[in-house]
Design a protein around this motif. Structure first.
Motif, PDB file in Angstrom:
ATOM      1  N   LYS A  47      -7.902  -5.759  -1.056  1.00 59.46           N
ATOM      2  CA  LYS A  47      -9.090  -4.915  -0.875  1.00 59.46           C
ATOM      3  C   LYS A  47      -8.723  -3.437  -0.855  1.00 59.46           C
ATOM      4  O   LYS A  47      -9.418  -2.609  -1.421  1.00 59.46           O
ATOM      5  N   LYS A  48      -7.623  -3.094  -0.183  1.00 50.79           N
ATOM      6  CA  LYS A  48      -7.282  -1.676  -0.021  1.00 50.79           C
ATOM      7  C   LYS A  48      -6.450  -1.128  -1.161  1.00 50.79           C
ATOM      8  O   LYS A  48      -6.363   0.085  -1.338  1.00 50.79           O
ATOM      9  N   GLY A  49      -5.802  -1.977  -1.927  1.00 49.85           N
ATOM     10  CA  GLY A  49      -5.106  -1.574  -3.149  1.00 49.85           C
ATOM     11  C   GLY A  49      -4.031  -0.534  -2.982  1.00 49.85           C
ATOM     12  O   GLY A  49      -2.969  -0.798  -2.446  1.00 49.85           O
ATOM     13  N   SER A  50      -4.279   0.682  -3.464  1.00 46.18           N
ATOM     14  CA  SER A  50      -3.250   1.717  -3.539  1.00 46.18           C
ATOM     15  C   SER A  50      -2.746   2.152  -2.163  1.00 46.18           C
ATOM     16  O   SER A  50      -1.574   2.510  -2.020  1.00 46.18           O
ATOM     17  N   THR A  51      -3.595   2.113  -1.158  1.00 47.39           N
ATOM     18  CA  THR A  51      -3.156   2.488   0.192  1.00 47.39           C
ATOM     19  C   THR A  51      -2.078   1.535   0.685  1.00 47.39           C
ATOM     20  O   THR A  51      -1.058   1.972   1.227  1.00 47.39           O
ATOM     21  N   SER A  52      -2.267   0.259   0.459  1.00 46.54           N
ATOM     22  CA  SER A  52      -1.277  -0.727   0.877  1.00 46.54           C
ATOM     23  C   SER A  52       0.024  -0.554   0.115  1.00 46.54           C
ATOM     24  O   SER A  52       1.111  -0.666   0.686  1.00 46.54           O
ATOM     25  N   LEU A  53      -0.068  -0.279  -1.180  1.00 51.98           N
ATOM     26  CA  LEU A  53       1.144  -0.067  -1.972  1.00 51.98           C
ATOM     27  C   LEU A  53       1.895   1.178  -1.516  1.00 51.98           C
ATOM     28  O   LEU A  53       3.123   1.182  -1.461  1.00 51.98           O
ATOM     29  N   PHE A  54       1.170   2.223  -1.171  1.00 55.53           N
ATOM     30  CA  PHE A  54       1.800   3.452  -0.679  1.00 55.53           C
ATOM     31  C   PHE A  54       2.525   3.190   0.635  1.00 55.53           C
ATOM     32  O   PHE A  54       3.683   3.611   0.819  1.00 55.53           O
ATOM     33  N   HIS A  55       1.885   2.461   1.547  1.00 60.65           N
ATOM     34  CA  HIS A  55       2.525   2.146   2.825  1.00 60.65           C
ATOM     35  C   HIS A  55       3.731   1.230   2.635  1.00 60.65           C
ATOM     36  O   HIS A  55       4.747   1.367   3.328  1.00 60.65           O
ATOM     37  N   PHE A  56       3.636   0.306   1.696  1.00 65.32           N
ATOM     38  CA  PHE A  56       4.757  -0.578   1.395  1.00 65.32           C
ATOM     39  C   PHE A  56       5.936   0.242   0.861  1.00 65.32           C
ATOM     40  O   PHE A  56       7.087   0.035   1.271  1.00 65.32           O
ATOM     41  N   ALA A  57       5.663   1.198  -0.036  1.00 63.07           N
ATOM     42  CA  ALA A  57       6.724   2.048  -0.589  1.00 63.07           C
ATOM     43  C   ALA A  57       7.366   2.902   0.507  1.00 63.07           C
ATOM     44  O   ALA A  57       8.600   3.067   0.544  1.00 63.07           O
TER      45      ALA A  57
END
Length: 75
Positions: A47-57
Motif C-alpha cells: 500500500k505504501k510503496g516507495s516509502t517502504s522501499l526508502f525505509h528498507f534502503a
C-alpha cells in the motif's frame, strides 16, 4: 433409500449446501481477522510503496555502515 449411515441422502446434501455457504463466509472473515504479522506487513508495504522501499534502503545502509564501522574499530 440408503442403508449405509455414512452416505448422506439427497435431502441431507441440499441442507448442507446452505450451511457450507454460511461456513465459508464465516471462515473468510476469521482468516482476515487472524492474518499473521508478516502478511499484514507485506500488505502495508504494498500500500505504501516507495516509502517502504526508502525505509528498507535506509535500514540496509545503516546495517552495512554499522558493520563497516565495527570492522574499522576492531581491526
Amino acid at each position: 433409500m440408503n442403508s449405509d449411515p455414512n452416505i448422506p441422502s439427497n435431502s441431507d446434501l441440499n441442507s448442507s449446501n446452505s450451511i457450507d455457504d454460511n461456513n465459508q463466509n464465516t471462515t473468510a472473515k476469521n482468516l482476515k481477522e487472524q492474518d499473521g504479522f508478516v502478511k499484514l506487513a507485506m500488505r502495508n508495504m504494498v500500500k505504501k510503496g516507495s516509502t517502504s522501499l526508502f525505509h528498507f534502503a535506509l535500514t540496509i545502509c545503516g546495517v552495512i555502515g554499522s558493520l563497516i564501522g565495527l570492522a574499522i574499530i576492531f581491526h
